[in-house]
Enzyme design. Sequence first.
Site, PDB file in Angstrom:
ATOM      1  N   THR A 266       0.845  -1.185   0.000  1.00  0.00           N
ATOM      2  CA  THR A 266       0.000   0.000   0.000  1.00  0.00           C
ATOM      3  C   THR A 266       0.881   1.235   0.000  1.00  0.00           C
ATOM      4  O   THR A 266       2.098   1.127  -0.032  1.00  0.00           O
ATOM      5  CB  THR A 266      -0.921  -0.004   1.245  1.00  0.00           C
ATOM      6  OG1 THR A 266      -1.958   0.928   1.058  1.00  0.00           O
ATOM      7  CG2 THR A 266      -0.157   0.331   2.513  1.00  0.00           C
TER       8      THR A 266
ATOM      9  N   CYS B 297       2.652   2.780  -8.834  1.00  0.00           N
ATOM     10  CA  CYS B 297       2.743   1.530  -8.066  1.00  0.00           C
ATOM     11  C   CYS B 297       1.499   0.668  -8.273  1.00  0.00           C
ATOM     12  O   CYS B 297       0.382   1.116  -8.013  1.00  0.00           O
ATOM     13  CB  CYS B 297       2.908   1.854  -6.581  1.00  0.00           C
ATOM     14  SG  CYS B 297       2.927   0.395  -5.522  1.00  0.00           S
TER      15      CYS B 297
ATOM     16  N   THR C 117      -1.004   0.109  -5.253  1.00  0.00           N
ATOM     17  CA  THR C 117      -1.629   1.302  -4.691  1.00  0.00           C
ATOM     18  C   THR C 117      -2.757   1.729  -5.619  1.00  0.00           C
ATOM     19  O   THR C 117      -2.558   1.835  -6.820  1.00  0.00           O
ATOM     20  CB  THR C 117      -0.588   2.443  -4.563  1.00  0.00           C
ATOM     21  OG1 THR C 117       0.477   2.005  -3.725  1.00  0.00           O
ATOM     22  CG2 THR C 117      -1.210   3.696  -3.991  1.00  0.00           C
TER      23      THR C 117
END
Length: 177
Positions: A2, A160, A163
């Site tokens: 995350t 990412c 995420t």
Amino acid sequence: MTTIVSVRRNGQVVIGGDGQVSLGNTVMKGNARKVHRLYNGKVLAGFAGGTADAFTLLERFEAKLQAHQGNLERAAVALAKDWRTDRALRRLEALLAVADEHKSFIITGNGDVVQPEQDLIAIGSGGNFAQSAAIALLENTELDAKTIVEKSLKIAGDICVFTNGNHTIEVLDYSAK
């Protein structure tokens, strides 16, 4: 993993995080809440790492806050001590970003307590991307802390794969004090 970002600026501290929970290369959930208010809303905490591990640490941290009457630094150090000495806790893989109106800390899986430079924390798989974005925004704009967190999370989410764009953002405003 995350991305969790915290920025302190102009009488505010903000912690934000995305909502993605992944299992390997599969998105299991997109709206997890990884940022929470603790101790009657006076402390913010965000976690990165294994979700079950992180919730376990968050619960323990909240208990330490209660035991230390909301003293963030003492609670963080007490949790880190437990983390280092408890065999079950040592196996937990998570990071916590915690902040109150005075200080911010990263509590690591090794039992370290780190006070960040530049009033900025960025942890998790997208942490480096978010940190780079936040540093650029802090150094080159007058944006408020919440906007910097929002933009940093968006940039991290664009880069990412662990995420997403579903953000939870909490603000402590102590500018009027």
